[in-house]
Design an enzyme around this catalytic site. Structure first.
Site, short mmCIF file in Angstrom:
data_model
loop_
_atom_site.label_atom_id
_atom_site.label_comp_id
_atom_site.label_asym_id
_atom_site.label_seq_id
_atom_site.Cartn_x
_atom_site.Cartn_y
_atom_site.Cartn_z
N ARG A 53 0.83 -1.21 0.00
CA ARG A 53 0.00 0.00 0.00
C ARG A 53 0.86 1.26 0.00
O ARG A 53 0.40 2.35 -0.36
CB ARG A 53 -0.98 -0.01 1.18
CG ARG A 53 -1.92 1.16 1.21
CD ARG A 53 -3.31 0.86 1.78
NE ARG A 53 -3.32 -0.15 2.80
CZ ARG A 53 -2.94 0.06 4.08
NH1 ARG A 53 -2.48 1.23 4.46
NH2 ARG A 53 -3.03 -0.91 4.96
N TYR A 105 -11.34 21.02 -15.95
CA TYR A 105 -11.92 19.70 -16.16
C TYR A 105 -13.18 19.57 -15.30
O TYR A 105 -13.15 19.77 -14.09
CB TYR A 105 -10.90 18.60 -15.83
CG TYR A 105 -11.52 17.23 -15.86
CD1 TYR A 105 -12.15 16.77 -17.01
CD2 TYR A 105 -11.51 16.42 -14.74
CE1 TYR A 105 -12.75 15.53 -17.04
CE2 TYR A 105 -12.10 15.17 -14.77
CZ TYR A 105 -12.72 14.73 -15.92
OH TYR A 105 -13.33 13.50 -15.94
N ASP A 178 -2.88 22.13 -12.58
CA ASP A 178 -3.21 20.96 -13.38
C ASP A 178 -2.55 21.20 -14.74
O ASP A 178 -3.02 22.02 -15.54
CB ASP A 178 -4.72 20.80 -13.51
CG ASP A 178 -5.11 19.57 -14.34
OD1 ASP A 178 -4.27 19.10 -15.15
OD2 ASP A 178 -6.25 19.09 -14.21
N LYS A 203 -3.55 10.58 -19.40
CA LYS A 203 -3.54 11.27 -20.70
C LYS A 203 -2.17 11.16 -21.36
O LYS A 203 -1.73 10.08 -21.67
CB LYS A 203 -3.99 12.71 -20.50
CG LYS A 203 -5.18 12.89 -19.55
CD LYS A 203 -6.44 12.21 -20.05
CE LYS A 203 -7.58 12.45 -19.05
NZ LYS A 203 -8.75 11.64 -19.31
C1 LIG Z 1 -7.26 18.23 -17.30
C2 LIG Z 1 -7.74 17.03 -16.54
N1 LIG Z 1 -7.54 16.95 -15.22
C3 LIG Z 1 -7.96 15.88 -14.51
C4 LIG Z 1 -8.62 14.81 -15.10
C5 LIG Z 1 -9.06 13.63 -14.28
O1 LIG Z 1 -8.18 12.55 -14.50
P1 LIG Z 1 -8.61 11.00 -14.50
O2 LIG Z 1 -9.60 10.81 -15.61
O3 LIG Z 1 -7.30 10.30 -14.72
O4 LIG Z 1 -9.21 10.70 -13.16
C6 LIG Z 1 -8.85 14.86 -16.47
C7 LIG Z 1 -9.58 13.76 -17.13
O5 LIG Z 1 -10.13 13.90 -18.19
C8 LIG Z 1 -8.40 15.99 -17.21
O6 LIG Z 1 -8.60 16.07 -18.54
#
Ligand SMILES: Cc1ncc(COP(=O)(O)O)c(C=O)c1O
Length: 382
Positions: A53, A105, A178, A203
């Protein structure tokens, strides 16, 4: 970092970690959930490895590579991007104030809206790319963290990272970015003053649409919030699986090539789409006319990323008609894979979405750009 390698070398070589015991040129897969102690003295067989873990060699290797790519000192991996975000917010002291960018997002904003209060966090939202709005959202001495996403889903609004970090720091807050869409290949937010970098490693970092993963990176692992995040992950358990970490390392070996190829193609497609009579507007920071172009040109290097959106004249019906004629670009959510994907965000986000109805979001992959363009023309003119 080994021999001060360029990040491209770091990614390609996966830190030059060979398979122990046989010298295989790729790192091995170690899925053990637990690790043995020596019978004679009950010491750990391998110091630092107690239980899966918290301890896994594949996860640690992937974390080291991501930290290296970002110019950071530490990374934590989680089983998805959203689990990394949730874990970070859960690590904040109860009673903290957080300032969160309102455009970004969809899942991030939704999670913050639905969970912050329950965690004892108060939230102020501010408009993307608007430093005055960010400043107004800050509560000096109270705000623990500022969360931005740049370029921000789905209109790719750009925020000046260095300026935003300066405002956050003046108010005593940490700055988190992000940077999923920029990737460390095109921008390293820590060098611009950010304290934390987040990636949905699902991604571009992985790049093959076959792993869900989330990463947090810092260059101040001694900070209280980072220490709390380590404890949070260990005690509540959202660590990336060993096989996913192994796949992620494999994916990252080509991240520099994939991201630059996707960026180059996105630039070509954005310019051509902007000149197409059936297109209302194209959102792409690489276009000289884009409101975020100057800031992006300053804080990104080597391209403007593989994500663009365009609004089709005629609204939702016209946009969905474009998709119905495509034969190469796949209609699917997500982004950052080698295959190009297109998405009608308004449909995905549902009735309350404020995304323009004619908007299509395109994740440009690494296919031949002329094939992608021919498909888009087929869609637009079909
Ligand atoms: C810019 C961005 N941040 C966060 C996320 C969330 O990530 P995850 O889908 O890996 O949980 C996404 C998912 O599409 C995203 O495009």
């Amino acid at each position: 970092m080994a021999d001060n390698w360029h990040p491209d070398t770091l990614a390609a070589q996966a830190l030059h970690r060979l398979e122990e015991g046989n010298g295989g040129v790729i790192p091995g897969w170690q899925p053990a959930a637990t690790f043995a102690r020596r019978t004679q003295d009950y010491e750990l067989t391998a110091p630092g490895y107690i239980y899966g873990r918290a301890d896994n060699a594949n996860v640690r290797l992937a974390e080291e590579i991501i930290a290296g790519l970002e110019g950071g000192r530490a990374c934590l991996l989680f089983p998805s991007g959203l689990s990394a975000i949730a874990s970070l917010f859960r690590s904040l002291p109860v009673g903290s104030h957080v300032a969160v960018q309102a455009e970004g997002y969809f899942g991030t904003i939704k999670w913050v809206r639905e969970n912050a209060e329950r965690l004892g966090l108060s939230v102020s939202f501010f408009a993307a790319g608007d430093l005055a709005a960010l400043e107004a959202a800050l509560q000096p001495g109270e705000t623990a963290i500022v969360w931005i996403e740049t370029p921000a889903n789905p209109l790719w609004t750009v925020t000046d990272i260095a300026a935003a970090a300066g405002l956050a720091h003046d108010a005593g807050a940490l700055m988190a970015v992000d940077a999923t869409v920029m990737t460390p290949v095109l921008c390293q937010p820590l060098a611009l003053g950010a304290d934390l970098v987040f990636h949905s490693a699902t991604k571009y970092l992985n790049g093959h649409s076959d792993v869900l993963a989330g990463a947090l990176v810092t260059n101040e692992p001694e900070a209280a919030l980072w220490q709390a995040a380590i404890v949070e992950r260990h005690s509540s358990g959202p660590i990336l699986g060993a096989f996913e970490a192994w796949l992620l390392v494999r994916g990252m070996r080509t991240v520099h090539l994939r991201v630059r190829a996707a960026s180059a193609s996105a630039q070509v497609l954005a310019e051509r789409l902007a000149a197409h009579p059936k297109v209302e507007v194209v959102r792409y920071p690489g276009l000289a006319s884009d409101r975020g172009h100057a800031v992006s040109a300053r804080q990104m290097g080597g391209g403007f990323g593989g994500m663009l959106s365009f609004e089709v004249k005629g609204g939702a019906e016209a946009a969905l008609r474009v998709v119905s004629h495509l034969r190469l670009i796949l209609p699917a959510t997500s982004l950052g894979g080698v295959e190009s994907l297109i998405e009608h965000r308004a449909t995905v986000e549902g009735a309350n979405s404020d995304v323009p109805k004619g908007l299509l979001r395109l994740s440009v992959g690494v296919e031949a750009v002329e094939d992608l363009w021919a498909d888009l023309v087929r869609g637009l003119e079909g």
